[in-house]
Scaffold this motif. Structure first.
Motif, PDB file in Angstrom:
ATOM      1  N   LEU C   9       0.913  -1.086   0.066  1.00  0.00           N
ATOM      2  CA  LEU C   9       0.092  -0.126  -0.029  1.00  0.00           C
ATOM      3  C   LEU C   9       0.678   1.227  -0.024  1.00  0.00           C
ATOM      4  O   LEU C   9       0.583   2.107  -0.662  1.00  0.00           O
ATOM      5  N   LEU C  12       2.216   2.030  -3.322  1.00  0.00           N
ATOM      6  CA  LEU C  12       1.511   2.478  -4.337  1.00  0.00           C
ATOM      7  C   LEU C  12       0.887   3.820  -4.074  1.00  0.00           C
ATOM      8  O   LEU C  12       0.838   4.645  -4.912  1.00  0.00           O
ATOM      9  N   THR C  16       1.605   6.886  -6.602  1.00  0.00           N
ATOM     10  CA  THR C  16       0.506   7.980  -6.888  1.00  0.00           C
ATOM     11  C   THR C  16       0.933   9.423  -6.402  1.00  0.00           C
ATOM     12  O   THR C  16       0.804  10.217  -7.207  1.00  0.00           O
ATOM     13  N   ILE C  35      -7.369   8.480  -5.673  1.00  0.00           N
ATOM     14  CA  ILE C  35      -6.932   7.255  -5.528  1.00  0.00           C
ATOM     15  C   ILE C  35      -5.949   7.040  -4.274  1.00  0.00           C
ATOM     16  O   ILE C  35      -5.825   6.173  -3.562  1.00  0.00           O
ATOM     17  N   PHE C  38      -8.019   6.518  -1.227  1.00  0.00           N
ATOM     18  CA  PHE C  38      -8.651   5.514  -1.034  1.00  0.00           C
ATOM     19  C   PHE C  38      -7.433   4.458  -0.666  1.00  0.00           C
ATOM     20  O   PHE C  38      -7.188   3.622   0.353  1.00  0.00           O
ATOM     21  N   LEU C  39      -6.212   4.676  -1.036  1.00  0.00           N
ATOM     22  CA  LEU C  39      -5.082   4.191  -0.547  1.00  0.00           C
ATOM     23  C   LEU C  39      -4.541   4.319   1.038  1.00  0.00           C
ATOM     24  O   LEU C  39      -4.431   3.460   1.688  1.00  0.00           O
ATOM     25  N   ALA C  41      -6.705   5.421   3.159  1.00  0.00           N
ATOM     26  CA  ALA C  41      -7.774   4.906   3.835  1.00  0.00           C
ATOM     27  C   ALA C  41      -7.478   3.415   4.206  1.00  0.00           C
ATOM     28  O   ALA C  41      -7.796   3.009   5.275  1.00  0.00           O
ATOM     29  N   ALA C  42      -7.141   2.946   3.220  1.00  0.00           N
ATOM     30  CA  ALA C  42      -6.972   1.196   3.414  1.00  0.00           C
ATOM     31  C   ALA C  42      -5.677   1.230   4.491  1.00  0.00           C
ATOM     32  O   ALA C  42      -5.628   0.108   5.165  1.00  0.00           O
TER      33      ALA C  42
END
Lengths: 163, 106, 201, 97
Positions: C9, C12, C16, C35, C38-39, C41-42
């Motif tokens: 994560l 990524l 980004t 994006i 979302f990343l 948040a994950a």
């Protein structure tokens, strides 16, 4: 209209409250009443927005849906396999096409279900939906000219007719 | 019984991973936005279906399964609407879908 | 295994971030920011910070994308070439970053089980044992069943109120800007054509 | 554990979706990539919840799924109904990233 709006809203409230109870999993008086209050609040809101009509709360298609959805899942699985084969083949044998055709649904709800079912099966996407009919983008020729589309049309018609 | 469920769940997860990865490859390989939507549909439909069903088998009958069912339902209801909206917006934005008859794409 | 997910994560996230830096088309940048949200948040979920994760998605991926698009609509989609040299900003960033790294040496070692963060309130919050009243055992023992709601709306209630106020203020601000720009457009496109039956219900 | 394998598969797909978001070329490709990324985040969180033994995180996944949908629809409405003002080209045109 087979059901009066009040019955529709009441049905929705029951559904929401059942969902709320299942999701919370704690049953104290305070939480139960808070849940009831939120359900009533949402019910007032959506009634004001005139949502719970035959389209917004389509209880009449639920029995038909129980037969339709399993069939749809199988169809989606089959077309998934077909698209997966296309993606994995080295030459990428796609032949995208856009075609128009007519559905035989009588209600907006039926057209909505049909259009979404078409989109849900990979290989075909509804790009346009209006009074003249559907416009479909198909990935390959086979995705389109199978008998599945006629079959799906027939089944959705039966679904909306089974009120 | 436990073991059967475990193996079944693993098989479903494997199937789901398969479709998810294939969809990802498709999104990279396809030549234009409309064909890419088909590939993305792969991950949203069967990818999520198999992965979430596999998790349901592990969770058993509980609130967790209820939530998984709801997630699956939301995904299956919202994904076609989002795809349709995207296709319509792309057409509206003057993106012409490529229409090959005989030559291969890309 | 969990660290593998962390690193994936984070990797990524870094890609980004570089994409956001290198792209000159601002609409693309806004999409990449979605994006990014979302990343992160994950990542927050992996780190057990459920309340932050929830806020990140609601604010970062939901509202900010729309707000940023609104801004892009007002300022145009191309980023201007910068005219100043990047030396001074780079210097400031390096100094600030260096100070932050220096500051981390005063923090307790990461991952120690007896760190304050692991011993203070989090276990009780997660166990949902703490009643809402100031003293345990008082009448107000509300056990909110959901961790996210508990942390977000109860233990951190004022914090959340502040956050939502800030976001609301920002949204009102951008909407005000929109109202100011409502003059006849060059293209003269009609604002809505509702020929489709389903719309985005 | 197959849950781990599935997580890796989903992460790999997230990376591919991100590559598509970086490559473009049209803005709709990017919206597609972001939407796909969102649904993959939902799956990731469900899977992470399972292998860390905290399936309560599914509430978050539930909210993510809905927010992702609403966000996508909002963004598309924005492009379609032209509130992009008079400045700049229409985002539907191919742009050089």
């Amino acid at each position: 209209m087979t059901q009066r709006p009040v019955a529709r809203v009441a049905g929705l409230c029951l559904l929401w409250y059942a969902m709320w109870l299942l999701m919370s999993g704690h049953y104290t008086n305070l939480l139960l009443s808070l849940g009831a209050a939120s359900v009533v609040g949402v019910a007032l809101l959506v009634t004001r927005m005139l949502l719970p009509d035959r389209e917004g709360a389509p209880f009449h298609i639920v029995p038909g849906l129980l037969f339709y959805l399993p069939w749809l899942v199988v169809e989606v699985f089959k077309s998934n396999l077909a698209v997966a084969r296309v993606i994995l083949s080295p030459r990428l044998p796609i032949r995208p096409r856009v075609v128009d055709f007519q559905g035989h649904q009588k209600t907006d709800l039926g057209r909505f279900i049909y259009a979404n079912s078409i989109t849900l099966t990979p290989g075909t996407i509804t790009v346009r939906l209006d009074a003249e009919g559907f416009r479909i983008h198909a990935l390959t020729g086979e995705a389109l000219d199978g008998t599945e589309e006629g079959e799906m049309d027939r089944r959705v018609c039966r679904l909306e007719g089974a009120s | 019984m436990e073991m059967v469920l475990d193996y079944l769940s693993a098989a479903l997860l494997l199937l789901g991973s398969f479709f998810v990865v294939i969809g990802g490859i498709g999104v990279l390989r396809m030549p234009d936005v409309f064909t890419r939507m088909h590939a993305a549909g792969l991950t949203d439909t069967m990818g999520s279906f198999f992965i979430l069903t596999g998790l349901m088998l592990q969770a058993g009958i509980s609130g967790v399964t209820l939530r998984l069912i709801m997630i699956l339902g939301f995904l299956w209801f919202t994904s076609p609407v989002a795809t349709h909206a995207l296709a319509k917006a792309a057409l509206h934005g003057k993106v012409e879908p490529i229409e090959h008859e005989d030559e291969e794409g890309h | 295994m969990e660290s593998t997910v962390d690193f994936a994560l984070l990797g990524l996230l870094a890609i980004t971030a570089f994409g956001v830096l290198r792209m000159r088309n601002l609409v693309a940048v806004v999409m990449l920011m979605g994006i990014y949200s979302f990343l992160s948040a994950a990542l927050f979920v992996v780190l057990d910070a459920v309340d932050v994760a929830f806020t990140e998605v609601a604010v970062g991926a939901g509202v900010s994308t729309i707000l940023a698009l609104g801004t892009v609509a007002l300022v145009g989609t191309r980023q201007k070439r910068r005219k100043h040299s990047p030396v001074l900003p780079l210097f400031i960033v390096l100094v600030t970053g260096g100070m932050l790294v220096y500051g981390t040496y005063d923090l307790p070692r990461w991952g120690e089980p007896d760190n304050p963060v692991h011993r203070h309130v989090a276990p009780e919050y997660l166990a949902d044992q703490v009643p809402l009243a100031a003293e345990p055992g008082e009448a107000l023992a509300v056990h909110i069943p959901n961790i996210v709601t508990t942390v977000l709306a109860s233990y951190r209630g004022y914090d959340t109120l502040g956050e939502t106020t800030v976001v609301f203020a920002a949204m009102v601000g951008v909407l005000t800007l929109f109202v100011g720009s409502r003059r006849p457009r060059r293209g003269g496109r009609p604002p809505a054509d509702d020929e489709d039956g389903d719309g985005a219900s | 554990m197959m849950v781990v394998g599935a997580s890796i598969a989903v992460l790999v797909t997230m990376a591919m979706a991100m590559a598509r978001a970086l490559l473009g070329p049209t803005v709709y490709d990017r919206v597609l990539a972001v939407n796909m990324f969102g649904t993959k985040t939902v799956l990731t969180i469900a899977l992470i919840g399972f292998f860390t033994g905290r399936p309560e995180f599914l509430d978050l996944a539930l909210a993510y799924g809905l927010l992702n949908f609403i966000g996508t629809i909002a963004v598309l409405k924005f492009f379609q109904f032209g509130s992009l003002g008079a400045s700049g080209p229409h985002p539907g045109e191919t742009e050089s990233g």
